[in-house]
Motif scaffolding. Structure first.
Motif, PDB file in Angstrom:
ATOM      1  N   LEU C 155       0.852  -1.183   0.000  1.00  0.00           N
ATOM      2  CA  LEU C 155       0.000   0.000   0.000  1.00  0.00           C
ATOM      3  C   LEU C 155       0.890   1.236   0.000  1.00  0.00           C
ATOM      4  O   LEU C 155       1.785   1.367   0.829  1.00  0.00           O
ATOM      5  CB  LEU C 155      -0.912  -0.004   1.225  1.00  0.00           C
ATOM      6  CG  LEU C 155      -1.909   1.160   1.305  1.00  0.00           C
ATOM      7  CD1 LEU C 155      -3.250   0.670   1.843  1.00  0.00           C
ATOM      8  CD2 LEU C 155      -1.398   2.297   2.165  1.00  0.00           C
ATOM      9  N   ARG C 156       0.651   2.090  -0.987  1.00  0.00           N
ATOM     10  CA  ARG C 156       1.332   3.388  -1.022  1.00  0.00           C
ATOM     11  C   ARG C 156       0.273   4.437  -0.799  1.00  0.00           C
ATOM     12  O   ARG C 156      -0.768   4.406  -1.455  1.00  0.00           O
ATOM     13  CB  ARG C 156       1.980   3.618  -2.389  1.00  0.00           C
ATOM     14  CG  ARG C 156       2.551   5.015  -2.551  1.00  0.00           C
ATOM     15  CD  ARG C 156       3.297   5.204  -3.844  1.00  0.00           C
ATOM     16  NE  ARG C 156       2.457   5.592  -4.946  1.00  0.00           N
ATOM     17  CZ  ARG C 156       2.069   6.853  -5.220  1.00  0.00           C
ATOM     18  NH1 ARG C 156       2.458   7.851  -4.438  1.00  0.00           N
ATOM     19  NH2 ARG C 156       1.303   7.105  -6.249  1.00  0.00           N
ATOM     20  N   SER C 157       0.504   5.337   0.127  1.00  0.00           N
ATOM     21  CA  SER C 157      -0.514   6.352   0.367  1.00  0.00           C
ATOM     22  C   SER C 157       0.159   7.640   0.778  1.00  0.00           C
ATOM     23  O   SER C 157       1.136   7.633   1.535  1.00  0.00           O
ATOM     24  CB  SER C 157      -1.497   5.861   1.438  1.00  0.00           C
ATOM     25  OG  SER C 157      -2.706   6.577   1.382  1.00  0.00           O
ATOM     26  N   GLN C 158      -0.352   8.712   0.260  1.00  0.00           N
ATOM     27  CA  GLN C 158       0.253  10.003   0.604  1.00  0.00           C
ATOM     28  C   GLN C 158      -0.827  11.010   0.956  1.00  0.00           C
ATOM     29  O   GLN C 158      -1.932  10.975   0.427  1.00  0.00           O
ATOM     30  CB  GLN C 158       1.100  10.529  -0.547  1.00  0.00           C
ATOM     31  CG  GLN C 158       0.317  10.987  -1.755  1.00  0.00           C
ATOM     32  CD  GLN C 158       1.218  11.581  -2.830  1.00  0.00           C
ATOM     33  OE1 GLN C 158       2.296  11.068  -3.110  1.00  0.00           O
ATOM     34  NE2 GLN C 158       0.795  12.672  -3.426  1.00  0.00           N
ATOM     35  N   THR C 159      -0.487  11.871   1.885  1.00  0.00           N
ATOM     36  CA  THR C 159      -1.325  13.004   2.248  1.00  0.00           C
ATOM     37  C   THR C 159      -0.474  14.247   2.048  1.00  0.00           C
ATOM     38  O   THR C 159       0.516  14.446   2.770  1.00  0.00           O
ATOM     39  CB  THR C 159      -1.798  12.884   3.707  1.00  0.00           C
ATOM     40  OG1 THR C 159      -2.599  11.696   3.817  1.00  0.00           O
ATOM     41  CG2 THR C 159      -2.624  14.088   4.131  1.00  0.00           C
ATOM     42  N   CYS C 160      -0.826  15.029   1.053  1.00  0.00           N
ATOM     43  CA  CYS C 160       0.017  16.173   0.704  1.00  0.00           C
ATOM     44  C   CYS C 160      -0.824  17.434   0.642  1.00  0.00           C
ATOM     45  O   CYS C 160      -1.768  17.522  -0.136  1.00  0.00           O
ATOM     46  CB  CYS C 160       0.689  15.918  -0.645  1.00  0.00           C
ATOM     47  SG  CYS C 160       1.900  14.584  -0.559  1.00  0.00           S
ATOM     48  N   ASP C 161      -0.447  18.381   1.479  1.00  0.00           N
ATOM     49  CA  ASP C 161      -1.169  19.649   1.560  1.00  0.00           C
ATOM     50  C   ASP C 161      -0.518  20.695   0.673  1.00  0.00           C
ATOM     51  O   ASP C 161       0.696  20.675   0.451  1.00  0.00           O
ATOM     52  CB  ASP C 161      -1.125  20.199   2.999  1.00  0.00           C
ATOM     53  CG  ASP C 161      -2.022  19.431   3.947  1.00  0.00           C
ATOM     54  OD1 ASP C 161      -2.754  18.537   3.491  1.00  0.00           O
ATOM     55  OD2 ASP C 161      -1.961  19.726   5.156  1.00  0.00           O
ATOM     56  N   LYS C 162      -1.322  21.621   0.259  1.00  0.00           N
ATOM     57  CA  LYS C 162      -0.803  22.778  -0.457  1.00  0.00           C
ATOM     58  C   LYS C 162       0.087  23.580   0.486  1.00  0.00           C
ATOM     59  O   LYS C 162      -0.219  23.719   1.671  1.00  0.00           O
ATOM     60  CB  LYS C 162      -1.967  23.636  -0.949  1.00  0.00           C
ATOM     61  CG  LYS C 162      -1.522  24.725  -1.896  1.00  0.00           C
ATOM     62  CD  LYS C 162      -2.668  25.338  -2.660  1.00  0.00           C
ATOM     63  CE  LYS C 162      -2.091  26.305  -3.689  1.00  0.00           C
ATOM     64  NZ  LYS C 162      -3.121  26.851  -4.564  1.00  0.00           N
ATOM     65  N   HIS C 163       1.167  24.087  -0.042  1.00  0.00           N
ATOM     66  CA  HIS C 163       2.073  24.915   0.744  1.00  0.00           C
ATOM     67  C   HIS C 163       1.336  26.151   1.258  1.00  0.00           C
ATOM     68  O   HIS C 163       0.686  26.859   0.497  1.00  0.00           O
ATOM     69  CB  HIS C 163       3.252  25.336  -0.134  1.00  0.00           C
ATOM     70  CG  HIS C 163       4.179  26.290   0.555  1.00  0.00           C
ATOM     71  ND1 HIS C 163       4.703  26.042   1.797  1.00  0.00           N
ATOM     72  CD2 HIS C 163       4.675  27.486   0.165  1.00  0.00           C
ATOM     73  CE1 HIS C 163       5.486  27.055   2.147  1.00  0.00           C
ATOM     74  NE2 HIS C 163       5.488  27.938   1.176  1.00  0.00           N
ATOM     75  N   ASP C 164       1.461  26.381   2.548  1.00  0.00           N
ATOM     76  CA  ASP C 164       0.818  27.534   3.177  1.00  0.00           C
ATOM     77  C   ASP C 164       1.923  28.404   3.755  1.00  0.00           C
ATOM     78  O   ASP C 164       2.507  28.080   4.793  1.00  0.00           O
ATOM     79  CB  ASP C 164      -0.122  27.032   4.281  1.00  0.00           C
ATOM     80  CG  ASP C 164      -0.698  28.169   5.111  1.00  0.00           C
ATOM     81  OD1 ASP C 164      -0.289  29.337   4.905  1.00  0.00           O
ATOM     82  OD2 ASP C 164      -1.533  27.894   5.984  1.00  0.00           O
TER      83      ASP C 164
END
Lengths: 355, 355, 355, 355
Positions: C155-164
């Protein structure tokens, strides 16, 4: 008068070897394939039909082939175990060398090739990392150079082969150097390209499992592996390699920078067709590595010929080939020993090797 | 002994002509480019640098070139206005002919070429509809043949060029035959391929407008046009052609059958890179026709050489080239006269021609 | 007679809290929002406008709110630091609880909530892992259950937020528990879902870097991190979390099985529009987590209400919420200490904790 | 005090009617469904279970329902044949009206509704073209307004239903007005939106065929049709409608401007999952119109309620609904009569009607 063509010999006519031979024969206009060697009688049979009629002299002895008059270069596509020896012999005969990757699964042996090459700086010596010649990777590199993504920071790259139930990969694992050396070495090479050749590893972790090829256990190899390399400059590369894909070859790379991101082949495809049926909309995927990278190999042949004829720089220093194998070997070690590996800022390893 | 190569001459070294010449020179191993003709001094200059050194004899006179000894074939890439005459002359010299599309913008002139070809059935005479050699279109055709979409019923196809503000297309419109003959002829050829060569038009409608190239009005042409061809078998093809794309070349085809659908190039792309930025995720698009179809032209050269050398059938009968131009001309007529055109079941036109 | 609605109170009206309140107010027909608590005067101001007119009683004291007559349930969207205490108090008042994730950044505190819940098995107590309610994840889960990909292995999973660039995340890092606990906890929860709740970690590695938020160093946190969890059953999960995306929110999951693969949101998109310009073809991306998962939160509210009213099982046991935080904490520890962590087959940690 | 809610009654509880009723009941917080009418006993049965318990009074007589005290509005989702009459009756009772499309398949009848509405400008009268409320179409419209594609010039739009072998569509064709009125009317409405309500048709062509539903012939209808509308301003719209899709609902729109292009739903998808198997990579497609546009219908209900309560403008003038049906009827006429239709610049038809 017709321009001189690079007189090149092909060593090895197996899976990759015969493709190199055909590419230099038919698709590299500035090169002329003049000789070919194989120790294998089946490969000779093939060569008598496909190469000999076009003026290619065939050999069963590599050393004999090197003596053929007028030779400029050799493309080596034999078994990995003889790559280095053959490359060194060719250099000693003053021939340019394009060697299929890897130079060797042994870092020490790789280094011998590099040392030989350093003695003969007028020779072009290249280890064939085909992705360097792929349109898409070259475009990605260009965008990075232009600063489109800021400072490249994270690289995710995977080399995933279609599942081959024949048992081929189990046998192959006996001498492949392990999945990180055999497969991820391409992804590591991309890392050196995109992050810069001078990056220094800081720490390395790896984990793997055997899901579909139980026979791999006897060779201490796995069919799925994930590894992370952290570098001193603050970059991180992480890799996934697998021989378990149901759908085909899936080699994907993402480079994430401080101001943007690039992906290469996130949505693999064999061509531009979509099929619509009761199941949905389907795109087919190339079954093999060559299906994805055929044109890169053609470009590699042409660019190598041009570099030899025009004495222009090769796209990557031969030292990189060693560095890529070195990092692959460390990943493989981290995998097998289940321990993280650490390095100081000069790249010197901390603690003892675990193997 | 080395196998015989097809000795081929190239007529015309302009935009497409020089590409054909280079493909036969460098990328068609079974062919040998031995001669080239151009009436243009700039093209000659280019040829002296790129062709002559490789043993290609240059000519300023087409007829002289045809006399060169040992010639087997000619590839014609001159201006459309001389295609037919040159093709006929070549056949009269007993040469195979690969002619850039169209044979002529005049249906009658096209027919002369076909008649000449019929007299010499041992010659290979092909009008170069490059999409027939494109991997994706060939894959789509294979799926249709296998019955994957049932009976093909609706075909949507578009040929859309990037907007060229230089005025080139206005000048070109003077003799191009109009957008349906110049551009949609490719889509019409696909229709004949996918629906079958024997389909008979039942009625034709077309509409167009001038949005960005006002100068086209003087040539009764448009920069955007949509046309529909209904066939007696119950199939419908509809076409869009445009010279106004902001993003690049976008040639899309969809074939909808009674049990499924295929699309080709619905999502155009120049390579496998995606760029992620504050604007979103972007894929680039080829700027030109050759960017999309380069490898199809290479395959065309190779397949043509093979058909000549091995006396095997060409992928399309030369009559198709006439039929495609004929349908294109009717669409253009429907566009200009603003009237629908009707045909009986034998394909005979009903009512008088409107022009 | 009108069916009974779940009488629910909302605790916390900040970023997520006010969304929960509005969802229960407007988009969960079987629930009725009857009370809301916030300690914040600005949030009260908002509530006086948006909640009070609809019959919602407002409180500045959580305990007071719990005393409101007729209450069935509380949705907790306050600061993480008070989640556990508020959840326990609500249970002690015999109320069902839907608590925003995580229960706590402390595994021990999480466990107190679980223990309280175990004492009251008639209560529905859920930690809101929103992805469990997302259409796409539910569809993926269904396909896995049907065996479409064989045995899930990687399982590959990522949580990536926009740069703030506002500095918000630096401040937030003081109490967020670190990126693996704050962000990857979602990916870990998916792992438990797709691999099975009973999987036991075997070893854990993690690496991270600070690329754009230097202030994170003071909180021993990073803005990009990669971690690997290997499980005893032979599965591997690997995670990437980042707060550096230029293009928006990009939460991607891939599950690779022995016979196939699934991806979720590999090509993020804000809607179905593509924009074609001289730059190419562009799709926009949601800027925030809620832009991707809004409908999942709505479904969460509805499913929670249904489970309470009908006494049906919740989609995930509350123990999972602890397990996910526990694994996140280990990843964070591995990141900070730069050491791999190992476990025996019972899940017992080998060696001492490094912190 | 709680804000007033729009007291709305639902007429018709069939395929679309019961969805409107449920949307106003559950997903439009500013509206309250208080009454529902159906002449059908099965629909009543459903309503007794799903509406009555929530305080909705049920009627078997439309006129009786209109007398219910306190009513503000009616949403009409009955059979098309009674839309107009019911709409007019509602207006005469001083009620706002949201009527499922089309107002009628007869242009004259449509006009009666518009005339009634003009007499009562304080009432909100809307014909429900759901795509106007779809996020993606709204985003596309916003980009056009901002000038991102220059002057919109070409519109391609298709409404394609999944093949339904039950025979439903044959029966339905008896009174649907034909495919252009029933299906393409949505695409025509988009044309009015994107090109501007004031555009004037210049000429119209259409072609169609029956491929899978032979029974349609008796109703002079087809299961696949293509039509072109050319406008006096130099714009062209072309439409494809079909009831033959194997894969599901595929409603696609492209708007090509002088400086760019937009597409909506070029790659249909039911969710964000991709399935990878030996066949390739597959995305599923919604089976039905509501699967694609569910959220647009919800937004329609909410926006309609808001417009009524706040007396704000509706997103489209009711006249558009007539114009869209009118153009659809002309396309249908062009299809059936096999003749192109022409108009002068004022929109007056040239030549006699062919029917």
């Amino acid at each position: 008068m017709a321009p001189r063509k690079l007189q090149i010999a092909a060593a090895g006519l197996g899976r990759m070897g015969h493709r190199h031979a055909l590419n230099f024969l038919n698709r590299a206009p500035r090169a002329q394939l003049v000789a070919a060697f194989s120790p294998d009688s089946k490969e000779h049979e093939w060569a008598r039909e496909h190469l000999e009629p076009h003026g290619v002299t065939l050999y069963t002895d590599y050393d004999e082939m090197l003596k053929q008059e007028g030779l400029d270069a050799v493309v080596i596509g034999t078994a990995t175990s003889v790559h280095a020896e053959e490359a060194i012999k060719a250099m000693q005969k003053n021939l340019h060398v394009l060697c299929e990757k890897p130079l060797s699964t042994s870092v020490d042996v790789c280094r011998q090739v590099v040392e030989e090459a350093k003695k003969r700086p007028h020779l072009k010596v290249m280890c064939g990392f085909s992705r360097r010649f792929d349109d898409s990777y070259q475009s990605a590199y260009g965008k990075i150079e232009q600063g489109q993504i800021g400072r490249p920071t994270i690289l995710r790259s995977q080399t995933c082969d279609k599942h081959d139930p024949s048992g081929f990969f189990v046998e192959y694992a006996a001498w492949s150097g392990g999945v990180f050396v055999d497969m991820s070495v391409h992804d590591i090479d991309l890392t050196l390209w995109f992050f810069g050749n001078q990056i220094v590893p800081k720490s390395i972790s790896a984990h793997g499992c055997i899901a579909v090829q139980p026979g791999l256990a006897q060779h201490k190899d796995v069919d799925n592996a994930v590894g992370i390399v952290e570098f001193w400059g603050g970059q991180i590369a992480y890799y996934y390699c697998s021989r378990m894909m149901a759908h085909g070859q899936e080699d994907v790379t993402e480079v994430i920078g401080t101001e943007g991101k690039l992906s290469v082949n996130l949505n693999p495809q064999i061509n531009l067709v979509q099929t619509y049926s009761g199941k949905g909309i389907t795109k087919e995927v190339p079954a093999h590595y060559y299906g994805r990278f055929e044109m890169a190999f053609v470009k590699e042949a042409n660019d190598f010929a041009a570099a030899c004829l025009d004495d222009t720089p090769l796209p990557m220093p031969i030292e990189n080939a060693v560095k890529a194998v070195q990092i692959g070997s460390w990943l493989q070690e981290a995998l097998v020993t289940k321990r993280q590996i650490h390095f100081d800022q000069s790249g010197k390893r901390l603690g003892k090797a675990n193997l």
